[in-house]
Design a protein around this motif. Structure first.
Motif, PDB file in Angstrom:
ATOM      1  N   THR A  39       0.849  -1.191   0.000  1.00  0.00           N
ATOM      2  CA  THR A  39       0.000   0.000   0.000  1.00  0.00           C
ATOM      3  C   THR A  39       0.885   1.242   0.000  1.00  0.00           C
ATOM      4  O   THR A  39       2.078   1.177   0.325  1.00  0.00           O
ATOM      5  N   SER A  40       0.302   2.375  -0.332  1.00  0.00           N
ATOM      6  CA  SER A  40       1.116   3.582  -0.502  1.00  0.00           C
ATOM      7  C   SER A  40       1.075   4.517   0.698  1.00  0.00           C
ATOM      8  O   SER A  40       1.685   5.589   0.656  1.00  0.00           O
ATOM      9  N   GLY A  41       0.402   4.136   1.781  1.00  0.00           N
ATOM     10  CA  GLY A  41       0.267   5.042   2.914  1.00  0.00           C
ATOM     11  C   GLY A  41       1.577   5.520   3.489  1.00  0.00           C
ATOM     12  O   GLY A  41       1.807   6.725   3.674  1.00  0.00           O
ATOM     13  N   ARG A  42       2.470   4.592   3.789  1.00  0.00           N
ATOM     14  CA  ARG A  42       3.765   4.973   4.348  1.00  0.00           C
ATOM     15  C   ARG A  42       4.592   5.744   3.333  1.00  0.00           C
ATOM     16  O   ARG A  42       5.326   6.693   3.675  1.00  0.00           O
ATOM     17  N   TYR A  43       4.493   5.354   2.071  1.00  0.00           N
ATOM     18  CA  TYR A  43       5.246   6.037   1.013  1.00  0.00           C
ATOM     19  C   TYR A  43       4.852   7.510   0.920  1.00  0.00           C
ATOM     20  O   TYR A  43       5.713   8.393   0.906  1.00  0.00           O
TER      21      TYR A  43
END
Length: 276
Positions: A39-43
């Motif tokens: 998923t892209s949340g941390r990115y």
């Protein structure tokens, strides 16, 4: 510089916005439909922070984005082709000029003092016209709804998109390769000729037509009215087009973020029109 913002995070919660003394950054992280992809949340958390730290520097916007992508990739230990991705939209006021950078489908719209507008878009991904994209939109328009086949098509579509990501004959997006920043769409205009700038993620931008809003009307909204607009977007999706038939889209509700920027402080005006 006067900035008005509003955000409505839906289930994915992958939009990010950051405001500094000189500008605004908006990111729209890509939802991972493929369970094998991160998923892209941390990115987007890290990339947004890296951009915020650099935005007041004297470097150009492409150099800032390149450095931010490199630092984010190093911190997350991610590699091109298997990493999360995000659109990037930046507006910066510097030396009496408005600088803009766009990478991906989060439009920036400039309202000029003569009453005209310029809409900055990056349609390189859409221009690929991939067959999975055509099929899922056609199925939704025909009334299929968000069924299992729809989910399978999105998974296949993301796999095919990765084959075209960050290459000359494909499209460019923020991911793990800092050279993508060299392909961002940039411009620089005199601040004196700019009345307003609107930045939006596609979840908000795509809702203007269904709700009968223009970019100029959106640019007039104050914080309260802008939040009302985003709520109206959600309500239209939920009650008027829950299966994506009127406006085919990958998911029922996308995250929605808008920023309205005025080079010179001006009082916002609330537009009385509301969705009903």
């Amino acid at each position: 510089m006067n900035v008005v913002t509003a955000q409505l995070q839906e289930s994915s919660a992958e939009d990010r916005i950051s405001i500094t003394t000189s500008g605004v950054v908006i990111l729209d992280g890509a939802t991972a439909h493929d369970p094998m992809m991160p998923t892209s949340g941390r990115y987007v958390d890290l990339l947004c922070d890296q951009l915020r730290q650099r935005l007041n520097s004297p470097d150009g916007l492409q150099a800032i984005l390149s450095s931010a992508i490199e630092s984010t990739a190093d911190a997350l230990q991610i590699r091109p082709g298997t990493a999360p991705s995000s659109t990037v939209a930046i507006v910066r006021l510097r030396h009496d000029a408005i600088e803009t950078l766009l990478l991906g489908d989060s439009p920036i719209v400039i309202g000029w003092t003569d009453g005209s507008q310029s809409i900055l878009t990056d349609n390189r991904l859409a221009a690929l016209d991939l067959p999975e994209s055509r099929e899922y939109r056609a199925r939704l328009a025909a009334g299929s709804g968000y069924d299992r086949r729809h989910h399978d098509l999105l998974t296949a579509l993301q796999s095919r998109q990765r084959q075209w990501r960050n290459r000359e004959d494909g499209y460019w997006i923020a991911e793990a390769d800092p050279t993508a920043a060299e392909h961002a769409i940039v411009r620089r205009d005199p601040a004196s000729s700019v009345s307003w700038v609107v930045m939006a993620t596609d979840g908000a931008a795509n809702m203007l037509a269904p709700l009968g809003f223009s970019w100029e009307q959106l640019a007039r909204l104050d914080t309260s009215a802008l939040n009302d607009f985003l709520s109206d977007c959600h309500e239209w999706e939920a009650h008027h087009d829950p299966d994506g038939q009127l406006q085919p889209r990958s998911k029922r509700h996308d995250d929605k973020t808008v920023a309205i920027i005025r080079p010179s402080p001006a009082r916002s005006r609330q537009t009385p029109q509301r969705f009903a």
